[in-house]
Design an enzyme around this catalytic site. Sequence first.
Site, mmCIF file in Angstrom:
data_model
loop_
_atom_site.group_PDB
_atom_site.id
_atom_site.type_symbol
_atom_site.label_atom_id
_atom_site.label_comp_id
_atom_site.label_asym_id
_atom_site.label_seq_id
_atom_site.Cartn_x
_atom_site.Cartn_y
_atom_site.Cartn_z
ATOM 1 C CD GLU A 37 -2.628 -1.112 2.588
ATOM 2 O OE1 GLU A 37 -3.883 -1.453 2.595
ATOM 3 O OE2 GLU A 37 -2.359 -0.969 3.327
ATOM 4 C CG LEU A 80 12.855 7.904 20.666
ATOM 5 C CD1 LEU A 80 14.221 7.168 20.482
ATOM 6 C CD2 LEU A 80 13.123 9.345 21.241
ATOM 7 C CB CYS A 82 7.444 -4.585 8.931
ATOM 8 S SG CYS A 82 9.097 -4.039 9.998
ATOM 9 N N GLY A 119 6.828 -1.919 5.932
ATOM 10 C CA GLY A 119 8.210 -2.078 5.967
ATOM 11 C C GLY A 119 9.252 -1.470 6.821
ATOM 12 C CB CYS A 126 6.613 -2.127 16.678
ATOM 13 S SG CYS A 126 8.287 -1.732 15.752
ATOM 14 C CG ASN A 145 -3.697 6.434 14.121
ATOM 15 O OD1 ASN A 145 -4.520 7.354 14.250
ATOM 16 N ND2 ASN A 145 -2.771 6.717 13.539
ATOM 17 C CB CYS A 184 3.127 7.413 3.049
ATOM 18 S SG CYS A 184 3.645 6.565 4.400
ATOM 19 C CB CYS A 211 1.057 6.186 11.732
ATOM 20 S SG CYS A 211 1.553 7.992 10.847
ATOM 21 C CB CYS A 230 3.108 -1.183 14.046
ATOM 22 S SG CYS A 230 3.282 -1.112 12.232
HETATM 23 N N1 SAH Z 1 9.514 0.861 9.708
HETATM 24 C C1 SAH Z 1 9.624 2.363 9.753
HETATM 25 C C2 SAH Z 1 8.960 3.041 8.719
HETATM 26 C C3 SAH Z 1 7.326 2.627 8.923
HETATM 27 S S1 SAH Z 1 6.953 4.414 9.736
HETATM 28 C C4 SAH Z 1 9.585 2.816 11.272
HETATM 29 O O1 SAH Z 1 8.802 2.307 11.876
HETATM 30 O O2 SAH Z 1 9.919 3.919 11.295
HETATM 31 C C5 SAH Z 1 5.403 3.870 10.441
HETATM 32 C C6 SAH Z 1 5.233 5.157 11.539
HETATM 33 O O3 SAH Z 1 4.068 4.757 12.151
HETATM 34 C C7 SAH Z 1 6.230 4.730 12.654
HETATM 35 O O4 SAH Z 1 6.940 6.071 13.148
HETATM 36 C C8 SAH Z 1 5.473 4.131 13.917
HETATM 37 O O5 SAH Z 1 6.225 4.513 14.800
HETATM 38 C C9 SAH Z 1 4.068 4.742 13.494
HETATM 39 N N2 SAH Z 1 3.116 3.790 14.117
HETATM 40 C C10 SAH Z 1 3.053 2.379 13.897
HETATM 41 N N3 SAH Z 1 1.925 2.006 14.416
HETATM 42 C C11 SAH Z 1 1.197 3.123 14.725
HETATM 43 C C12 SAH Z 1 -0.187 3.091 15.447
HETATM 44 N N4 SAH Z 1 -0.878 2.233 15.774
HETATM 45 N N5 SAH Z 1 -0.612 4.391 15.930
HETATM 46 C C13 SAH Z 1 0.210 5.578 15.293
HETATM 47 N N6 SAH Z 1 1.558 5.314 14.922
HETATM 48 C C14 SAH Z 1 1.914 4.132 14.709
HETATM 49 FE FE1 SF4 Z 2 8.124 -2.059 11.157
HETATM 50 FE FE2 SF4 Z 2 7.811 0.251 11.427
HETATM 51 FE FE3 SF4 Z 2 5.744 -1.077 11.964
HETATM 52 FE FE4 SF4 Z 2 7.867 -1.311 13.605
HETATM 53 S S1 SF4 Z 2 6.503 0.380 13.042
HETATM 54 S S2 SF4 Z 2 6.519 -3.085 12.816
HETATM 55 S S3 SF4 Z 2 9.416 -1.142 12.115
HETATM 56 S S4 SF4 Z 2 6.604 -0.641 10.017
#
Ligand code: SAH
Ligand code: SF4
Length: 362
Positions: free
Chosen positions: A91, A224, A111, A170, A115, A299, A104, A343, A118
């Site tokens: 996507e 972070l 991935c 990813g 985390c 989210n 984006c 995100c 996510c």
């Molecule tokens: N893998 C890389 C690129 C993906 S960016 C990374 O993690 O940086 C995806 C962004 O969305 C990251 O900053 C992550 O912290 C944020 N994110 C992931 N799950 C989320 C959620 N449920 N609510 C808000 N932000 C989220």
């Molecule tokens: Fe992968 Fe980034 Fe999601 Fe963490 S936040 S699982 S590194 S896509």
Amino acid sequence: MKINLKALQAEEITEFAENLGQSRYKANQIINWLYKKYASSFTDMTDLSKSFKDILDKKAFISNLKILKVQVSKDGTHKFLFELEDSRTIESVLIPDSDRLTLCISSQVGCAMGCEFCITGSLKLKRNLRAHEIFDQVITVQRLVSENKVRLRQGFYSRKITNIVFMGMGEPLNNLPEVIEAVRKLTGLLGFSKRRITVSTCGIVPGIDELARGRTGVNLAVSLNAVTDAARNKIMPVNKKYPLHKLVQACRKYPLPPGRRITFEYVLLKGINDSMDDAVRLVRLLKGIRAKVNLIPFNEPVKNSGFSKPSEAGVLAFQKVLLDAKIAAIIRKSRGRDISAACGQLGALKWTRAGKPVLPSG
Ligand code: SAH
Ligand code: SF4
């Protein structure tokens, strides 16, 4: 076997054309068609002779992403579901603002980093994207935008993608050679400024060093999300391998051109990383780093994830601590939440061929 022209560098296309007894000029025409006019087939290349196109057709092909579905949010955000050659899907999300049009993009299918908050992480890693599959997200969406097939408010938004962020599915630093190659195409052939490209990582320390060595000059964003190792270990397994002090050290070393800053993303999770103490620790952690902070209230990707976002007052109080310490901190509006494009929501729904979304099973 036919050669995929999008997988070649510009010089290799020239070489390819010369091997077919064609001029450098013809090679440049092909390059122009591919990267300036977003041609998706040889038929599109109207100023090439039929006989040359026939030869090209025998020896080469142009790969394209197949658009399976486009969803439009109430706020104008568009989410694209693309099918790759092996039928896997990724996507991309287009986010229109008054002064910019941000795309984006994804760097992997799924991935591996897991985390906890996510949804993309819960899909596990299926495979890395090839460079052409990465920059083709930009080409495909730009083509739709130029052809007026994406409904942006008339005269309000730019008709050209202005910014690219590797914040889709990813972990880009786990697929660095292809990401760097894609960035080179984006800056070299597609004409994007490196200042308008941002690579976001969950904190793969050697990857940050390698990205710096690649001298792409792109912006760095670091997810972070917590300021103590104990808290970060719980929500981001990567922290066990690369704890905070190593991550911060890598950020300090990242060669920042004058006037630029590293973006730190901080997903606010109620009761986990949103206390005033956390905000103060964040200030301390970023001391001496040219930084800006994006606060992203969590989210909810799927129901009952176990996480929730702080109250609005809580988010504002957290931001105030940063602002008082002269750290630029913005609260990121969640764009496209109604279509699961915000995100952390990418891949939240699996899609059937008929275009009906179905909830992921297991
Ligand atoms: N893998 C890389 C690129 C993906 S960016 C990374 O993690 O940086 C995806 C962004 O969305 C990251 O900053 C992550 O912290 C944020 N994110 C992931 N799950 C989320 C959620 N449920 N609510 C808000 N932000 C989220
Ligand atoms: Fe992968 Fe980034 Fe999601 Fe963490 S936040 S699982 S590194 S896509």
